[in-house]
Enzyme design. Structure first.
Site, PDB file in Angstrom:
ATOM      1  N   GLU A   1       0.859  -1.186   0.000  1.00 39.63           N
ATOM      2  CA  GLU A   1       0.000   0.000   0.000  1.00 39.63           C
ATOM      3  C   GLU A   1       0.888   1.226   0.000  1.00 39.63           C
ATOM      4  OE1 GLU A   1      -2.743   0.321   3.231  1.00 39.63           O
ATOM      5  OE2 GLU A   1      -3.280  -1.793   3.149  1.00 39.63           O
TER       6      GLU A   1
ATOM      7  N   GLU B   1     -13.059   6.713   0.125  1.00 41.47           N
ATOM      8  CA  GLU B   1     -13.976   5.914   0.949  1.00 41.47           C
ATOM      9  C   GLU B   1     -14.625   6.820   1.991  1.00 41.47           C
ATOM     10  OE1 GLU B   1     -12.465   1.720   1.798  1.00 41.47           O
ATOM     11  OE2 GLU B   1     -10.641   2.752   1.179  1.00 41.47           O
TER      12      GLU B   1
ATOM     13  N   LYS C   1     -15.086   5.918   5.858  1.00 45.12           N
ATOM     14  CA  LYS C   1     -13.945   5.566   6.711  1.00 45.12           C
ATOM     15  C   LYS C   1     -13.880   6.508   7.894  1.00 45.12           C
ATOM     16  CE  LYS C   1      -9.951   3.251   5.092  1.00 45.12           C
ATOM     17  NZ  LYS C   1      -8.619   3.364   4.481  1.00 45.12           N
TER      18      LYS C   1
ATOM     19  N   GLU D   1      -7.834  10.382   5.403  1.00 38.78           N
ATOM     20  CA  GLU D   1      -8.070   8.935   5.346  1.00 38.78           C
ATOM     21  C   GLU D   1      -9.104   8.562   4.297  1.00 38.78           C
ATOM     22  OE1 GLU D   1      -7.383   5.750   7.003  1.00 38.78           O
ATOM     23  OE2 GLU D   1      -5.571   6.943   6.838  1.00 38.78           O
TER      24      GLU D   1
END
Ligand SMILES: *[C@@H]1O[C@H](CO)[C@@H](O)[C@H](O)[C@H]1NC(C)=O
Ligand SMILES: *[C@@H]1O[C@H](CO)[C@@H](O)[C@H](O)[C@H]1NC(C)=O
Ligand SMILES: *[C@@H]1O[C@H](CO)[C@@H](O)[C@H](O)[C@H]1NC(C)=O
Length: 456
Positions: free
Chosen positions: A245, A299, A302, A308
């Site tokens: 990642e 997202e 999240k 994030e």
């Protein structure tokens, strides 16, 4: 604050196979309420992008089956909580076989599951039982896969960069932490101009490693070499490294510097050049690294800071949030219209180029070999309308990687002595030397690949 996600998958002893060479993968997290169905995502990625592998954060059957017969391979994840039962001496192998039968057998080989990730960042866990379970569980999973006939699936586990002992940032001084404990400090980025440029592959002073006498002009190179050095210290310099990642957010809480579309694109472009062009790092020249960009989508569900939620490279309607050159060329025209709004915003927002207007070229620790000027019937040229400033920036940037003597005074391509002509030479040389990937001709949207020989 998780600005720079960087996890490494070290191949397990059960997985001796050499990692596949070139790959651009992407993490597919779906903690959001506005994303298209997995089947649409799989179809889109297969038909319209060069992404050839996808990493899931679980083993959700709807997602695994969606990638059947797409040619895209999957890395699926097994939750940390499952590890202790798989590690058990007497019942572990049966448990591992049951897990494989329930979660993988129904979908393989229609879906090409190539990696099984045992847990996530186990070494960061405060639960010592998990840490001691990891290796036995991985062994039993590998055995279970063989017994169930799924020999194409390799077992590995993602590690966080925090497995390295705190150090001065000099790659050759790196070592793994003497003892894994809970007090791991994630590497801190100090957002002054210099370190931001260093992190984003932008021109910077670099970090000199006095032991190896190598200069590092990107943090990514330095971190890869730090991992390599720490492994080599233990005698395992040859274990393949994959980047599980790594990514950069496009939005963050107010006041947080170094976050945006420009930054995210510069980071990911720079990383792709290191991992997939064959350039490698100063200590691992000419190597390629299996890599999964974080992340496919933003997202919105999240938890945590705004950043994030904003690591995505695609919008829910599949338009790119920024152009990484991963769309197949034939699709670029289709997306141009919708993407142009975004590109406009990018083009007019401030590019951070520290130092003088024409900074000295970036020294490259491993300059690429002199490029063939016209390999493969594909050339990289400047887009019509690219400004002189953009072209000069391209020259400054690319001359850090390719030999620019031909356009310097006395060189064979010095005349005509103007920025357009020099940029044409350098942009194409960079594109050719790096293996002719579309993203090697992106240059922040100012380059375009053509099959018409520009010298004719
Ligand atoms: C499955 O994926 C792996 C990794 O991408 C690849 O090496 C392999 O050739 C694929 N297998 C099939 C049958 O497509
Ligand atoms: C970068 O440095 C310049 C000059 O030293 C300074 O004016 C500017 O505010 C700095 N930018 C950031 C984002 O820190
Ligand atoms: C690296 O940079 C340092 C400091 O900028 C310089 O003294 C040194 O000569 C450079 N070394 C190499 C190998 O380029």
């Amino acid at each position: 604050m998780l600005l720079f996600l960087f996890l490494l998958l070290l191949a397990s002893p059960a997985a001796q196979a050499v990692l596949p060479s070139m790959a651009v993968g992407v993490n597919y997290g779906a903690n959001a309420d506005n994303l298209p169905p997995p089947k649409d995502v799989a179809t889109f990625l297969a038909a319209h992008t060069t992404i050839d592998r996808v990493k899931l954060f679980d083993a959700n059957p709807a997602f695994i089956s969606a990638f059947a017969n797409t040619g895209i391979s999957l890395a699926v994840s097994l939750p940390n909580s499952a590890l202790p039962s798989l590690a058990d001496k007497t019942t572990g192998l049966d448990a591992a076989r049951s897990w494989v039968r329930a979660n993988l057998s129904p979908f393989v080989p229609a879906t090409n599951v190539s990696l099984l990730l045992a847990g996530n960042e186990i070494l960061l866990s405060p639960d010592p039982n998990l840490v001691v379970s990891l290796l036995p569980a991985m062994r039993r999973l590998a055995q279970a896969l063989t017994l169930e006939g799924l020999t194409g699936v390799r077992v590995t586990t993602p590690h966080y960069l925090g497995i390295l002992a705190p150090s001065d940032g000099i790659p050759s001084n790196a070592r793994f932490r003497p003892a894994y404990d809970t007090k791991l400090f994630p590497p801190m980025l100090h957002y002054n101009n210099q370190t931001l440029n260093y992190a984003l592959f932008r021109p910077n002073r670099g970090v000199y490693d006095p032991n190896t006498k190598l200069n590092y002009t990107s943090m990514f190179d330095a971190q890869m070499d730090a991992i390599y050095t720490a492994m080599k210290r233990l005698g395992y310099g040859d274990v393949p490294i994959a980047v599980g990642e790594a990514g950069w957010p496009t939005q963050a809480d107010p006041g947080q510097l170094g976050v945006g579309v420009d930054e995210a694109r510069d980071f990911n472009e720079g990383m792709l050049r290191v991992v997939s062009s064959g350039k490698g790092t100063p200590l691992m020249p000419n190597r390629k690294f299996e890599t999964y960009i974080f992340s496919l989508f933003d997202e919105n569900q999240k938890p945590g800071p705004i950043a994030e939620k904003h690591f995505g490279i695609l919008n829910p309607d599949f338009t790119p949030i920024y152009d990484l050159g991963l769309l197949r060329q034939s699709d670029e025209a289709t997306f141009k219209l919708r993407a142009s709004l975004i590109s406009e915003a990018v083009a007019t927002s401030n590019f951070i180029h520290s130092g003088a207007p024409n900074p000295a070229p970036n020294p490259s620790p491993n300059p690429s070999p002199k490029p063939a000027p016209s390999g493969g019937g594909q050339w990289c040229v400047a887009k019509a309308g690219a400004s002189d400033t953009d072209l000069q920036n391209n020259i400054n940037y690319a001359c850090g990687y390719v030999d620019c003597k031909p356009i310097q005074s006395g060189g064979a391509c010095f005349d005509p002595n103007n920025v357009q002509s020099h940029a044409a030479f350098v942009m194409n040389a960079f594109y050719q030397a790096n293996g002719r990937h579309d993203y090697d001709c992106d240059f922040k949207g100012t380059g375009v690949v053509t099959s018409n020989d520009p010298s004719k």
